[in-house]
Motif scaffolding. Structure first.
Motif, PDB file in Angstrom:
ATOM      1  N   HIS A  29      50.329  43.072  24.859  1.00 36.34           N
ATOM      2  CA  HIS A  29      51.471  43.225  25.763  1.00 36.34           C
ATOM      3  C   HIS A  29      51.323  44.485  26.619  1.00 36.34           C
ATOM      4  O   HIS A  29      51.690  44.484  27.798  1.00 36.34           O
ATOM      5  CB  HIS A  29      52.787  43.243  24.974  1.00 36.34           C
ATOM      6  CG  HIS A  29      53.265  41.873  24.634  1.00 36.34           C
ATOM      7  ND1 HIS A  29      52.979  41.268  23.441  1.00 36.34           N
ATOM      8  CD2 HIS A  29      53.995  40.985  25.350  1.00 36.34           C
ATOM      9  CE1 HIS A  29      53.512  40.061  23.428  1.00 36.34           C
ATOM     10  NE2 HIS A  29      54.133  39.863  24.573  1.00 36.34           N
ATOM     11  N   ASP A  30      50.777  45.545  26.054  1.00 37.88           N
ATOM     12  CA  ASP A  30      50.528  46.768  26.826  1.00 37.88           C
ATOM     13  C   ASP A  30      49.500  46.516  27.934  1.00 37.88           C
ATOM     14  O   ASP A  30      49.663  47.001  29.057  1.00 37.88           O
ATOM     15  CB  ASP A  30      50.036  47.899  25.930  1.00 37.88           C
ATOM     16  CG  ASP A  30      51.133  48.498  25.066  1.00 37.88           C
ATOM     17  OD1 ASP A  30      52.327  48.219  25.345  1.00 37.88           O
ATOM     18  OD2 ASP A  30      50.802  49.225  24.120  1.00 37.88           O
ATOM     19  N   VAL A  31      48.463  45.756  27.619  1.00 39.69           N
ATOM     20  CA  VAL A  31      47.443  45.422  28.620  1.00 39.69           C
ATOM     21  C   VAL A  31      48.071  44.589  29.736  1.00 39.69           C
ATOM     22  O   VAL A  31      47.841  44.840  30.922  1.00 39.69           O
ATOM     23  CB  VAL A  31      46.253  44.670  27.975  1.00 39.69           C
ATOM     24  CG1 VAL A  31      45.362  44.049  29.029  1.00 39.69           C
ATOM     25  CG2 VAL A  31      45.460  45.597  27.074  1.00 39.69           C
ATOM     26  N   GLU A  32      48.887  43.609  29.352  1.00 40.58           N
ATOM     27  CA  GLU A  32      49.540  42.769  30.350  1.00 40.58           C
ATOM     28  C   GLU A  32      50.472  43.599  31.244  1.00 40.58           C
ATOM     29  O   GLU A  32      50.492  43.432  32.464  1.00 40.58           O
ATOM     30  CB  GLU A  32      50.328  41.648  29.677  1.00 40.58           C
ATOM     31  CG  GLU A  32      50.954  40.682  30.660  1.00 40.58           C
ATOM     32  CD  GLU A  32      51.604  39.485  30.011  1.00 40.58           C
ATOM     33  OE1 GLU A  32      52.129  38.636  30.760  1.00 40.58           O
ATOM     34  OE2 GLU A  32      51.598  39.367  28.767  1.00 40.58           O
ATOM     35  N   ALA A  33      51.232  44.513  30.656  1.00 36.91           N
ATOM     36  CA  ALA A  33      52.138  45.363  31.432  1.00 36.91           C
ATOM     37  C   ALA A  33      51.346  46.268  32.381  1.00 36.91           C
ATOM     38  O   ALA A  33      51.746  46.454  33.539  1.00 36.91           O
ATOM     39  CB  ALA A  33      53.016  46.197  30.503  1.00 36.91           C
ATOM     40  N   SER A  34      50.235  46.822  31.911  1.00 34.40           N
ATOM     41  CA  SER A  34      49.402  47.673  32.774  1.00 34.40           C
ATOM     42  C   SER A  34      48.828  46.876  33.937  1.00 34.40           C
ATOM     43  O   SER A  34      48.833  47.331  35.083  1.00 34.40           O
ATOM     44  CB  SER A  34      48.259  48.285  31.961  1.00 34.40           C
ATOM     45  OG  SER A  34      48.763  49.162  30.997  1.00 34.40           O
ATOM     46  N   PHE A  35      48.345  45.675  33.638  1.00 35.68           N
ATOM     47  CA  PHE A  35      47.800  44.798  34.674  1.00 35.68           C
ATOM     48  C   PHE A  35      48.871  44.475  35.716  1.00 35.68           C
ATOM     49  O   PHE A  35      48.644  44.580  36.921  1.00 35.68           O
ATOM     50  CB  PHE A  35      47.253  43.513  34.046  1.00 35.68           C
ATOM     51  CG  PHE A  35      46.844  42.477  35.046  1.00 35.68           C
ATOM     52  CD1 PHE A  35      45.644  42.585  35.731  1.00 35.68           C
ATOM     53  CD2 PHE A  35      47.662  41.382  35.305  1.00 35.68           C
ATOM     54  CE1 PHE A  35      45.273  41.625  36.662  1.00 35.68           C
ATOM     55  CE2 PHE A  35      47.300  40.424  36.227  1.00 35.68           C
ATOM     56  CZ  PHE A  35      46.100  40.545  36.912  1.00 35.68           C
ATOM     57  N   LEU A  36      50.051  44.097  35.242  1.00 33.58           N
ATOM     58  CA  LEU A  36      51.131  43.740  36.142  1.00 33.58           C
ATOM     59  C   LEU A  36      51.578  44.938  36.987  1.00 33.58           C
ATOM     60  O   LEU A  36      51.831  44.805  38.187  1.00 33.58           O
ATOM     61  CB  LEU A  36      52.313  43.180  35.339  1.00 33.58           C
ATOM     62  CG  LEU A  36      53.454  42.556  36.120  1.00 33.58           C
ATOM     63  CD1 LEU A  36      52.952  41.455  37.048  1.00 33.58           C
ATOM     64  CD2 LEU A  36      54.483  41.991  35.155  1.00 33.58           C
ATOM     65  N   ALA A  37      51.641  46.122  36.395  1.00 37.34           N
ATOM     66  CA  ALA A  37      52.022  47.331  37.143  1.00 37.34           C
ATOM     67  C   ALA A  37      51.013  47.616  38.250  1.00 37.34           C
ATOM     68  O   ALA A  37      51.399  47.943  39.382  1.00 37.34           O
ATOM     69  CB  ALA A  37      52.127  48.528  36.198  1.00 37.34           C
ATOM     70  N   GLU A  38      49.732  47.485  37.943  1.00 39.89           N
ATOM     71  CA  GLU A  38      48.701  47.723  38.962  1.00 39.89           C
ATOM     72  C   GLU A  38      48.800  46.710  40.094  1.00 39.89           C
ATOM     73  O   GLU A  38      48.642  47.056  41.264  1.00 39.89           O
ATOM     74  CB  GLU A  38      47.300  47.685  38.332  1.00 39.89           C
ATOM     75  CG  GLU A  38      47.008  48.865  37.438  1.00 39.89           C
ATOM     76  CD  GLU A  38      47.018  50.187  38.187  1.00 39.89           C
ATOM     77  OE1 GLU A  38      46.544  50.247  39.337  1.00 39.89           O
ATOM     78  OE2 GLU A  38      47.513  51.172  37.608  1.00 39.89           O
ATOM     79  N   MET A  39      49.069  45.455  39.749  1.00 38.51           N
ATOM     80  CA  MET A  39      49.193  44.424  40.781  1.00 38.51           C
ATOM     81  C   MET A  39      50.432  44.664  41.647  1.00 38.51           C
ATOM     82  O   MET A  39      50.396  44.461  42.862  1.00 38.51           O
ATOM     83  CB  MET A  39      49.266  43.022  40.157  1.00 38.51           C
ATOM     84  CG  MET A  39      47.990  42.581  39.460  1.00 38.51           C
ATOM     85  SD  MET A  39      46.584  42.512  40.583  1.00 38.51           S
ATOM     86  CE  MET A  39      45.703  43.998  40.130  1.00 38.51           C
ATOM     87  N   MET A  40      51.523  45.118  41.022  1.00 34.87           N
ATOM     88  CA  MET A  40      52.736  45.408  41.779  1.00 34.87           C
ATOM     89  C   MET A  40      52.509  46.565  42.751  1.00 34.87           C
ATOM     90  O   MET A  40      52.929  46.511  43.906  1.00 34.87           O
ATOM     91  CB  MET A  40      53.892  45.726  40.821  1.00 34.87           C
ATOM     92  CG  MET A  40      54.380  44.516  40.058  1.00 34.87           C
ATOM     93  SD  MET A  40      55.501  44.904  38.693  1.00 34.87           S
ATOM     94  CE  MET A  40      56.809  45.767  39.513  1.00 34.87           C
ATOM     95  N   MET A  41      51.816  47.603  42.297  1.00 35.52           N
ATOM     96  CA  MET A  41      51.538  48.747  43.167  1.00 35.52           C
ATOM     97  C   MET A  41      50.570  48.359  44.283  1.00 35.52           C
ATOM     98  O   MET A  41      50.727  48.790  45.426  1.00 35.52           O
ATOM     99  CB  MET A  41      51.006  49.922  42.356  1.00 35.52           C
ATOM    100  CG  MET A  41      52.082  50.559  41.497  1.00 35.52           C
ATOM    101  SD  MET A  41      51.664  52.122  40.694  1.00 35.52           S
ATOM    102  CE  MET A  41      50.028  51.878  40.079  1.00 35.52           C
ATOM    103  N   ALA A  42      49.576  47.524  43.960  1.00 36.51           N
ATOM    104  CA  ALA A  42      48.613  47.090  44.976  1.00 36.51           C
ATOM    105  C   ALA A  42      49.295  46.228  46.040  1.00 36.51           C
ATOM    106  O   ALA A  42      48.919  46.261  47.214  1.00 36.51           O
ATOM    107  CB  ALA A  42      47.475  46.315  44.325  1.00 36.51           C
ATOM    108  N   ALA A  43      50.319  45.476  45.622  1.00 38.83           N
ATOM    109  CA  ALA A  43      51.050  44.630  46.564  1.00 38.83           C
ATOM    110  C   ALA A  43      52.049  45.439  47.391  1.00 38.83           C
ATOM    111  O   ALA A  43      52.633  44.923  48.343  1.00 38.83           O
ATOM    112  CB  ALA A  43      51.775  43.522  45.810  1.00 38.83           C
ATOM    113  N   GLY A  44      52.271  46.689  47.019  1.00 41.50           N
ATOM    114  CA  GLY A  44      53.169  47.550  47.772  1.00 41.50           C
ATOM    115  C   GLY A  44      54.623  47.430  47.363  1.00 41.50           C
ATOM    116  O   GLY A  44      55.504  47.909  48.069  1.00 41.50           O
TER     117      GLY A  44
END
Length: 96
Positions: A29-44
């Protein structure tokens, strides 16, 4: 006495297995949250309007906000990435 030891060893093994699965689930779940946070930041997502410059504090806040939002999303439903990681590491399928 031998039967008691076998039961105790079986219980200990079962408890250990449950603990490992729980820890693996938390890490996934931590890996998934980190992945999702990075994608959200990359999307602006969470970026302030153009022309507003908050400097380094703003950059830090945006990353913290993205992380907290992603943790909330993963806790609510997630993307399914954590479950896929757990199944892959434990060698199980979704049909069991």
């Amino acid at each position: 006495m031998r039967e008691v030891l076998q039961i105790h060893e079986g219980f200990h093994h079962s408890l250990y297995k449950d603990t490992v699965q729980n820890k693996l689930g938390q890490l996934a779940h931590d890996v998934e949250a980190s992945f999702l946070a990075e994608m959200m930041m990359a999307a602006g997502l969470g970026q302030p309007p153009a022309g507003f410059d908050g400097g380094i504090g703003e950059e830090h806040f945006i990353s913290v906000l993205a992380r907290k939002q992603s943790e909330y999303l993963v806790a609510r439903s997630g993307l399914g990435l954590a479950e896929a990681i757990v199944q892959a590491k434990l060698g199980t399928s979704g049909s069991s």
